[in-house]
Write a protein that holds these residues in place. Structure first.
Motif, PDB file in Angstrom:
ATOM      1  N   ALA B  53       0.957  -1.146   0.099  1.00 18.53           N
ATOM      2  CA  ALA B  53      -0.209  -0.004   0.062  1.00 18.53           C
ATOM      3  C   ALA B  53       0.823   1.306   0.005  1.00 18.53           C
ATOM      4  O   ALA B  53       0.617   2.286  -0.510  1.00 18.53           O
ATOM      5  CB  ALA B  53      -0.897   0.077   1.263  1.00 18.53           C
ATOM      6  N   ILE B  54       1.900   1.247   0.822  1.00 18.54           N
ATOM      7  CA  ILE B  54       2.911   2.440   0.821  1.00 18.54           C
ATOM      8  C   ILE B  54       3.624   2.536  -0.149  1.00 18.54           C
ATOM      9  O   ILE B  54       4.030   3.391  -0.829  1.00 18.54           O
ATOM     10  CB  ILE B  54       3.522   2.313   2.190  1.00 18.54           C
ATOM     11  N   GLY B  55       4.355   1.231  -0.629  1.00 17.55           N
ATOM     12  CA  GLY B  55       5.484   1.273  -1.476  1.00 17.55           C
ATOM     13  C   GLY B  55       4.885   1.555  -3.039  1.00 17.55           C
ATOM     14  O   GLY B  55       5.578   2.044  -3.849  1.00 17.55           O
ATOM     15  N   VAL B  56       3.798   0.512  -3.252  1.00 16.51           N
ATOM     16  CA  VAL B  56       3.352   0.529  -4.484  1.00 16.51           C
ATOM     17  C   VAL B  56       2.133   1.447  -4.899  1.00 16.51           C
ATOM     18  O   VAL B  56       2.155   2.047  -5.666  1.00 16.51           O
ATOM     19  CB  VAL B  56       2.849  -1.008  -4.982  1.00 16.51           C
ATOM     20  N   LEU B  57       1.347   1.483  -3.900  1.00 15.03           N
ATOM     21  CA  LEU B  57       0.267   2.410  -4.048  1.00 15.03           C
ATOM     22  C   LEU B  57       0.360   3.833  -3.730  1.00 15.03           C
ATOM     23  O   LEU B  57      -0.349   4.646  -4.085  1.00 15.03           O
ATOM     24  CB  LEU B  57      -0.980   1.964  -3.440  1.00 15.03           C
ATOM     25  N   GLY B  58       1.528   4.153  -2.871  1.00 11.86           N
ATOM     26  CA  GLY B  58       1.699   5.331  -2.483  1.00 11.86           C
ATOM     27  C   GLY B  58       1.038   5.896  -1.478  1.00 11.86           C
ATOM     28  O   GLY B  58       1.080   7.052  -1.283  1.00 11.86           O
ATOM     29  N   TRP B  59       0.671   5.001  -0.601  1.00  9.29           N
ATOM     30  CA  TRP B  59      -0.288   5.592   0.502  1.00  9.29           C
ATOM     31  C   TRP B  59       0.629   6.065   1.571  1.00  9.29           C
ATOM     32  O   TRP B  59       1.902   5.835   1.597  1.00  9.29           O
ATOM     33  CB  TRP B  59      -1.007   4.313   1.010  1.00  9.29           C
ATOM     34  N   PRO B  60       0.097   7.105   2.404  1.00  8.17           N
ATOM     35  CA  PRO B  60       1.196   7.596   3.430  1.00  8.17           C
ATOM     36  C   PRO B  60       1.382   6.749   4.384  1.00  8.17           C
ATOM     37  O   PRO B  60       0.286   5.795   4.757  1.00  8.17           O
ATOM     38  CB  PRO B  60       0.227   8.766   3.908  1.00  8.17           C
ATOM     39  N   ILE B  61       2.318   6.954   5.195  1.00 11.01           N
ATOM     40  CA  ILE B  61       2.823   5.875   6.046  1.00 11.01           C
ATOM     41  C   ILE B  61       1.691   5.598   7.128  1.00 11.01           C
ATOM     42  O   ILE B  61       1.526   4.363   7.516  1.00 11.01           O
ATOM     43  CB  ILE B  61       4.010   6.125   6.695  1.00 11.01           C
ATOM     44  N   TRP B  62       1.097   6.461   7.859  1.00 11.27           N
ATOM     45  CA  TRP B  62       0.020   6.334   8.737  1.00 11.27           C
ATOM     46  C   TRP B  62      -0.999   5.333   8.198  1.00 11.27           C
ATOM     47  O   TRP B  62      -1.769   4.826   9.178  1.00 11.27           O
ATOM     48  CB  TRP B  62      -0.379   7.535   9.345  1.00 11.27           C
ATOM     49  N   LEU B  63      -1.022   5.178   7.012  1.00 11.89           N
ATOM     50  CA  LEU B  63      -2.307   4.504   6.749  1.00 11.89           C
ATOM     51  C   LEU B  63      -1.763   2.979   6.377  1.00 11.89           C
ATOM     52  O   LEU B  63      -2.598   1.945   5.901  1.00 11.89           O
ATOM     53  CB  LEU B  63      -2.869   4.845   5.223  1.00 11.89           C
TER      54      LEU B  63
END
Lengths: 338, 292, 238
Positions: B53-63
């Motif tokens: 989610a963070i690395g590929v989808l670019g979500w912010p870390i807190w998500l």
């Protein structure tokens, strides 16, 4: 001992099967194939014992590969550290496995079914971790550190059955017949257990525990006995495995190996008589076929496990029986004849 | 004093992670009567879910953590719909479902391996930095883990005890026929339990991997420990499981410190066996079977 | 008057064994229907079919004018078909009050639910005294009251009570039946299953005798007292 018709029938089939296997090397000369059949024998033994303790004894044991590894390790250590002849080491290794089963059983078997599964799983995992993480050098072998229990690399290159010297190029034949002998004894004894007095006791326990207890059949005692028997033969198989491959290492404790054998039991049909043999053969064919897919090999195994448990809980043995009954035209499916 | 703080901190961190990994398992056992042998993968996919989610989808870390919860819940739901649901009424359910979920675990592990390879990626969900307390350096990371785990477990407890939804789950676990007679849709309840358990396991995965790294096999060790904890607590007792997890975490930390890391689990197991000999149904468990 | 519950030719069984062989009956609203007969002959099975716990087939299965033969349990409860099961089946780790509130699981109006709760405590004061206690710490009689109270909390149109006197001391049975008499007087529709008809004869409006998975006799309580042969066969010498 009750020599029921079912017992005699199955024993006859077993003898025929053993005869076929004994004659097989006359037809099959290729070393690879013979090696595969030897491997088949090993897993079939473990699967049959697992089926015995789980499908008939009602004990959900996840320690079977632990007993197998126990046998292999005991043999390797007796031969390497103790200089024992491997022929002596084999039965002793089986007994050591049986003894460990009695210990584990004493701790676990009075508990509810699921607890046994978890505890045996936990014990097997724990032993594997302990072996791998041991870094103390017990002795130096050729300037290489050898841990007491072999460490992460295990034991290898120890004295085997000695057929290389005797039969030279045909050494594998010697191993083949040794393993076949162990396989034969195992299958025959297992049939006697399943279809003799013990089998009756277990069916009684399964059908009506209260009544069985009132007739003096102690579930704990019977389960302990069968647990020890299954551990003995599994350990013996492990010991012979060690002798054949000249190897005993922590990979034997791998959960994936255990799952492979468990799938042989399930696919074959838990609680049947011939299921383990059928299942082992089928799974080995599947594995061979999946070798092309490399890493995804386990995927196929996992899928097979899930599909069989969900859609064919009786396994191939039950399916075969249904076909046979239909062909014979009878409507009833007799449990005892399985 | 420093040693004590160190051990307590390590023990609580371990306990927190174990608690998250075990509470879902206890819930599944208590309600469905099932041992989820795919728990290791519920944990693992949660970790990888956060990572992706963070690395590929670019979500912010807190998500990242919510992503782990979501993916875990999804896997739980899919496992239920595809497999558990079909097998529920059948004979020998206890044994068969263990094998089936073990199969699911193998399939999932392989899929993760195919998708990500074996490289030990770093879990982006973490906090760096530390402070000093009583001469001991304490990192924020373990504190965060303890806090998040505590939060999630309290949330689960509130859910189970105070909401109508939670009462339906508890009722189903206690007596499924009676629950049906109250109008509870028990099939839906099972689904909800699998989702919650999956979510908790997913969160455990995110937190566990934040301390070490991601790998397809990362869930194996936590699962064994989770099982052991559930057994000691008494299968199905959710509150007891959380408490037992913390105690065992502290115990393991102590043994690890004084005898070495490799003896942590064996000591724990030894303790477990002793407890079971003394109390065959677990510390908080209840005798439900007539002994014969 | 249209029947509240009407079933025709209901069959059911466990696995391949049929237990109910074509049961037909009708229950009028605002009446007490007693189902009696020897144990193990299908009375409990019938109730479990009516509440949807067991699969069944029937030519007709109407409740409140609608066919509910195919409806799952929770729909039947929502329509007001309440089953107080044999052996109470209380939620043992919940308190008495939580058990009672579970009875109102499908109800939305918090105020009305609280009112029902107060009514149940008035009806069974002992429950009120024990409201915070765990269900598995109750005595047999209290458990029975809790089970019936839980059924009342659902505020349904029709309540089936399976063996209210099962396993209780005669004095307690008196208390339970006093409560049942009150319920009957209040105009509810109730079906009561009992093995022995002695007490139920006093409050029933209509009775049916079940044997071997079939209704072998049905009629009024008065009629039963004249059926010497039935009384002899099923209940010993009169």
């Amino acid at each position: 001992m009750i020599f029921s018709k079912a017992l005699r029938g199955h024993a006859l089939i077993a003898v025929l099967m053993i005869a076929v296997f004994a004659a097989l090397p006359l037809v099959v000369g290729e070393r690879y194939l013979l090696g595969q059949i030897i491997t088949f024998f090993f897993w079939a033994i473990v699967a049959s014992q697992w089926n015995l303790i789980m499908g008939h004894g009602g004990v959900f044991s996840l320690a079977q590969m632990f007993f197998f590894a126990c046998g292999a390790y005991a043999t390797a250590m007796m031969v390497e550290y103790g200089g024992l002849s491997i022929w002596l080491a084999l039965p002793i290794a089986g007994l050591i496995s049986a003894a460990s089963a009695l210990l584990i059983g004493a701790a676990c078997l009075r508990l509810a079914g699921a607890y046994v599964a978890l505890l045996t799983y936990a014990i097997a995992t724990m032993v594997q971790v302990l072996i791998i993480t041991d870094t103390n050098c017990y002795q130096m072998v050729n300037n290489v550190c050898q841990e007491l229990l072999g460490g992460a690399t295990g034991f290898s290159g120890f004295e085997d059955f000695g057929f290389r010297k005797l039969l030279k190029a045909n050494w594998i034949l010697g191993n083949y017949y040794v393993v076949l002998a162990v396989f034969s004894v195992t299958i025959l004894v297992t049939i006697v257990v399943i279809h003799g007095r013990y089998g009756l006791a277990f069916r009684a326990i399964r059908d009506n525990l209260g009544y069985a207890s009132s007739r003096g059949i102690s579930r704990f005692r019977y389960q302990m006995i069968v647990f020890a028997i299954s551990a003995f033969f599994t350990g013996l198989a492990g010991a012979t495995y060690g002798g054949h491959f000249k190897f005993a290492g922590p990979s034997l404790f791998d959960f994936s190996t255990a799952m492979m054998v468990l799938s042989m039991v399930i696919v074959g049909g838990l609680g049947s008589t011939w299921g383990p043999i059928i299942g082992t053969a089928v799974i080995m064919v599947i594995i061979e076929w999946m070798k092309e897919f490399g890493d995804a090999r386990n995927l196929g195994l996992g899928l097979a496990l899930v599909l069989f448990v969900v859609f064919m809980p009786g396994g191939l043995a039950a399916a075969a029986k249904r076909l046979a009954d239909r062909a014979r035209g009878s409507g009833k499916i007799g449990k005892a004849a399985r | 004093m420093e040693i004590l703080i160190q051990i307590v901190l390590t023990g609580l961190t371990l306990g927190a992670m174990y608690a998250l990994a075990s509470v879902g398992l206890a819930l599944i056992w208590g309600t469905l009567g099932m041992f989820n042998m795919a728990q290791n993968m519920f944990i693992t996919v949660g970790a990888y879910g956060a990572y992706s989610a963070i690395g590929v989808l670019g979500w912010p870390i807190w998500l990242g953590l919510p992503a782990g919860l979501l993916v875990g819940a999804l896997v739980g739901i899919i496992t239920h719909v595809l497999i558990v649901r079909q097998m529920l009424g059948r004979p020998n359910f206890e044994m068969n479902i263990m094998v089936a979920t073990a199969g699911v675990g193998i399939v999932l592990e392989n899929l993760v391996l195919q998708a990500y390879g074996g490289y030990p990626y770093r879990q982006p969900v973490n906090i760096t930095g530390s402070f000093k307390l009583g001469g001991v350096v304490i990192s924020y990371q373990p504190l965060m883990i303890i806090l998040i785990a505590a939060l999630l477990i309290v949330l689960t407890a509130v859910l189970l005890l105070k909401t109508r939804f939670g009462r339906a789950i508890r009722a189903t676990a206690m007596n499924i026929d009676a629950a049906r007679l109250m109008g509870v849709q028990t099939e839906r309840t099972y689904l909800q339990v699998m989702a919650i358990a999956g979510a908790l396991a997913g969160a455990a995965g995110v937190l566990i991997s934040s301390m070490s790294s991601l790998s397809p096999q990362m869930g194996a060790d936590p699962m064994v420990k989770a099982f052991v904890i559930c057994v000691v607590a008494g299968l199905g007792n959710v509150a007891g499981t959380g408490a037992t997890a913390v105690v065992l975490g502290l115990f393991e930390a102590t043994i690890q410190f004084y005898f070495g890391v490799r003896f942590g689990f064996p000591a724990m197991l030894g303790l477990v066996i002793l407890v079971l000999i003394w109390r065959p149904n677990g510390l908080f468990g209840r005798k439900s079977v007539v002994r014969l | 008057m249209t029947a509240l519950l009407s079933i025709e030719n209901l069959t059911a069984g466990y696995g391949k064994q049929p237990v109910l062989h074509g049961v037909s009956l009708e229950i009028q609203p605002k009446s007490v229907f007693a189902l009696i007969g020897p144990n193990g002959h299908g009375k409990t099975t019938l109730l479990r079919c009516l509440s949807g716990l067991i699969a069944h087939k029937a030519d007709k299965f109407d409740f409140g004018g609608e066919d509910i033969g195919a409806a799952p349990s929770h729909i039947r409860v929502a329509r007001g078909l309440i089953h107080v099961p044999q052996g109470d089946l209380l939620f043992r780790d919940m308190s008495v009050e939580e058990n009672l509130l579970m009875g109102a699981y499908l109800r939305n109006d918090a105020g009305a639910v609280q009112a029902s709760l107060a009514d149940v405590y008035k009806f069974f004061p002992r429950l009120g005294e024990r409201r915070a206690q765990l269900a598995n710490s109750l005595s047999g009689g209290e458990r029975r009251m809790a089970g019936i109270g839980r059924g009342l909390m659902a505020a349904g149109q029709f309540m089936m009570i399976d063996e209210p006197s099962l396993g209780l001391a005669p004095l307690i049975i008196e208390q339970i039946y006093d409560g049942l008499k009150e319920l009957a007087k209040s105009g509810r529709t109730i079906l009561i299953v009992e093995e022995n008809p002695m007490r139920i004869v006093e409050i029933a409006d209509h009775m049916a005798l079940m044997d071997g998975g079939q209704i072998v006799w049905s009629g009024s309580p008065a009629a039963l007292t004249t059926e010497k042969k039935i009384l002899q066969t099923y209940f010993g010498a009169v």
